[in-house]
Design a protein around this motif. Structure first.
Motif, PDB file in Angstrom:
ATOM      1  N   ALA A 238       0.153  -0.998  -0.208  1.00  0.00           N
ATOM      2  CA  ALA A 238      -0.066  -0.240  -0.316  1.00  0.00           C
ATOM      3  C   ALA A 238       0.820   1.281   0.405  1.00  0.00           C
ATOM      4  O   ALA A 238       1.813   1.560   0.905  1.00  0.00           O
ATOM      5  CB  ALA A 238      -1.246  -0.075   1.072  1.00  0.00           C
ATOM      6  N   ILE A 239       0.518   2.231  -0.705  1.00  0.00           N
ATOM      7  CA  ILE A 239       1.008   3.945  -0.938  1.00  0.00           C
ATOM      8  C   ILE A 239       1.309   4.167   1.260  1.00  0.00           C
ATOM      9  O   ILE A 239       2.143   4.726   0.718  1.00  0.00           O
ATOM     10  CB  ILE A 239       0.338   4.588  -2.061  1.00  0.00           C
ATOM     11  CG1 ILE A 239       0.040   4.017  -3.243  1.00  0.00           C
ATOM     12  CG2 ILE A 239       0.341   5.936  -0.977  1.00  0.00           C
ATOM     13  CD1 ILE A 239      -0.340   4.991  -3.816  1.00  0.00           C
ATOM     14  N   VAL A 283       0.808   0.458  -4.296  1.00  0.00           N
ATOM     15  CA  VAL A 283       2.161   1.074  -4.899  1.00  0.00           C
ATOM     16  C   VAL A 283       1.996   1.426  -6.372  1.00  0.00           C
ATOM     17  O   VAL A 283       1.855   2.081  -7.182  1.00  0.00           O
ATOM     18  CB  VAL A 283       3.488   0.483  -4.755  1.00  0.00           C
ATOM     19  CG1 VAL A 283       2.931   1.766  -3.804  1.00  0.00           C
ATOM     20  CG2 VAL A 283       3.960  -0.435  -4.495  1.00  0.00           C
ATOM     21  N   PRO A 284       1.915   0.392  -7.776  1.00  0.00           N
ATOM     22  CA  PRO A 284       1.731   0.095  -9.073  1.00  0.00           C
ATOM     23  C   PRO A 284       1.013   1.293  -9.466  1.00  0.00           C
ATOM     24  O   PRO A 284       1.325   1.858 -10.361  1.00  0.00           O
ATOM     25  CB  PRO A 284       1.338  -0.998  -9.676  1.00  0.00           C
ATOM     26  CG  PRO A 284       1.442  -1.390  -8.576  1.00  0.00           C
ATOM     27  CD  PRO A 284       1.379  -1.006  -7.493  1.00  0.00           C
ATOM     28  N   LYS A 285      -0.257   2.270  -8.408  1.00  0.00           N
ATOM     29  CA  LYS A 285      -0.859   2.634  -8.555  1.00  0.00           C
ATOM     30  C   LYS A 285      -1.004   4.172  -9.122  1.00  0.00           C
ATOM     31  O   LYS A 285      -1.220   4.940  -9.141  1.00  0.00           O
ATOM     32  CB  LYS A 285      -2.684   2.612  -8.674  1.00  0.00           C
ATOM     33  CG  LYS A 285      -3.064   1.007  -9.102  1.00  0.00           C
ATOM     34  CD  LYS A 285      -4.643   1.117  -8.224  1.00  0.00           C
ATOM     35  CE  LYS A 285      -4.909  -0.648  -8.901  1.00  0.00           C
ATOM     36  NZ  LYS A 285      -6.308  -0.892  -8.068  1.00  0.00           N
ATOM     37  N   LEU A 286       0.615   4.283  -8.377  1.00  0.00           N
ATOM     38  CA  LEU A 286       1.257   5.527  -8.067  1.00  0.00           C
ATOM     39  C   LEU A 286       1.257   6.447  -9.337  1.00  0.00           C
ATOM     40  O   LEU A 286       0.927   7.681  -9.393  1.00  0.00           O
ATOM     41  CB  LEU A 286       2.362   5.915  -7.747  1.00  0.00           C
ATOM     42  CG  LEU A 286       2.685   6.938  -7.379  1.00  0.00           C
ATOM     43  CD1 LEU A 286       2.425   7.890  -6.163  1.00  0.00           C
ATOM     44  CD2 LEU A 286       4.464   6.196  -7.022  1.00  0.00           C
ATOM     45  N   MET A 287       0.637   5.603 -10.649  1.00  0.00           N
ATOM     46  CA  MET A 287       1.057   6.430 -11.386  1.00  0.00           C
ATOM     47  C   MET A 287      -0.292   7.036 -11.836  1.00  0.00           C
ATOM     48  O   MET A 287      -0.116   7.852 -12.908  1.00  0.00           O
ATOM     49  CB  MET A 287       1.151   5.169 -13.131  1.00  0.00           C
ATOM     50  CG  MET A 287       0.567   3.878 -13.242  1.00  0.00           C
ATOM     51  SD  MET A 287       1.027   2.923 -14.196  1.00  0.00           S
ATOM     52  CE  MET A 287       3.096   2.560 -13.480  1.00  0.00           C
ATOM     53  N   ASP A 288      -1.448   6.644 -12.020  1.00  0.00           N
ATOM     54  CA  ASP A 288      -2.677   7.057 -11.330  1.00  0.00           C
ATOM     55  C   ASP A 288      -2.813   8.390 -10.994  1.00  0.00           C
ATOM     56  O   ASP A 288      -3.309   9.515 -11.401  1.00  0.00           O
ATOM     57  CB  ASP A 288      -3.843   6.072 -11.180  1.00  0.00           C
ATOM     58  CG  ASP A 288      -3.923   4.951 -11.888  1.00  0.00           C
ATOM     59  OD1 ASP A 288      -3.009   4.788 -12.659  1.00  0.00           O
ATOM     60  OD2 ASP A 288      -4.890   3.752 -12.145  1.00  0.00           O
TER      61      ASP A 288
END
Length: 296
Positions: A238-239, A283-288
């Motif tokens: 998680a972020i 965390v991969p969705k940080l790019m969103d």
């Protein structure tokens, strides 16, 4: 030690369940402390574990107690708070903290336990819940060598590799440095994908280029599964946890008198995402998050 250690486990969550499962399946008498998520606890009890209501009771029933908790504040409460491990202290007890924790707090808690005759190891982990279930984690260990040798048979149930890296606190410091590097790379990959999109560059082309060169690595592939396949499950972190770990890393750097400009920047990136309500997001969705900031 001819007889198997009596093992306690507090924090049977995403990582802890697999660790505890391997302990009980390999014949170690296991006492677990219940929590709000009943599924992992009920499963461990079905395998033969005993449930205790308090950390004190876990300590009283154990030769070694493993902790796998969210942060140092929770560790402090479980160890030194009311009905905590310290209240169930007895000679020969070992506390092994697998939390990704602040090493300054680890050393403080370890000193408090030492006054009660309890030895402490910091035993943070690398790899994922998949390896925890398989019993193939990497385990970093800080603390006295003779304490590690007493604990080794239990640690070996879930650790494929066991690295003794120094005195108490050293393993937590090294784990934070490791996580700083990985979370910095996730931030770098995320920014690169957003920049490619903003510049009209093919994300598939970016992936193909990096995959064929020296920059390719398993972490890159896990992160890129999100923009290419819509799958963020390869990196279930998680972020808010990334923010915690990088924040702890920056404390380690500050305490050491080291300059850490990249660490400060990466902390702010995750703080920004967390402030936008994305703390529970993998965390991969940080790019969103970065994409929205760029009007994508």
């Amino acid at each position: 030690m001819s007889e198997k250690l009596r093992v306690g486990f507090i924090g049977a969550g995403l990582m802890g369940h697999g660790m505890a499962k391997n302990l009980v399946e390999r014949g170690f008498p296991l006492t677990v402390m219940g929590n709000r998520n009943r599924q992992p606890i009920d499963h461990l009890v079905s395998l033969g574990a005993t449930e205790a209501k308090t950390a004190r009771a876990v300590a009283e029933a154990s030769d070694i107690v493993f902790l796998c908790l969210p942060n140092s504040a929770v560790v402090d409460k479980v160890v030194l708070g009311p009905d905590g491990i310290a209240e169930g202290a007895h000679d020969g007890l070992i506390v092994a903290d697998s939390t990704t924790a602040d090493p300054t707090e680890t050393k403080r808690i370890g000193a408090a336990l030492a006054e009660k005759g309890v030895a402490m190891l910091d035993t943070p982990l690398t790899m994922t819940p998949k390896e925890a279930e398989a019993g193939t984690l990497n385990v970093l260990v800080g603390g006295l060598a003779e304490v590690l040798e007493r604990a080794r048979p239990a640690i070996a149930c879930f650790g494929r590799n066991i690295f003794h890296v120094g005195p108490l606190g050293a393993a937590h410091s090294l784990k934070l440095i490791n996580n700083f590097m990985s979370m910095s790379m996730v931030a770098l990959f995320s920014e690169a994908v957003v920049t490619a999109r903003k510049a009209g560059v093919s994300v598939d082309g970016l992936h193909e280029l990096i995959s064929a060169g020296a920059l390719n690595n398993p972490l890159f592939q896990k992160v890129m599964d999100w923009p290419l396949k819509g799958d963020a499950s390869g990196l279930q972190f998680a972020i808010e946890n990334a923010l915690k770990d990088v924040s702890y890393y920056n404390r380690v750097a500050a305490d050491a008198g080291a300059t850490a400009p990249i660490g400060a920047t990466v902390q702010q990136i995750y703080a920004l995402a967390n402030a936008q309500g994305e703390g529970k997001t993998h965390v991969p969705k940080l790019m969103d998050v970065l994409g929205r900031l760029n009007g994508l």
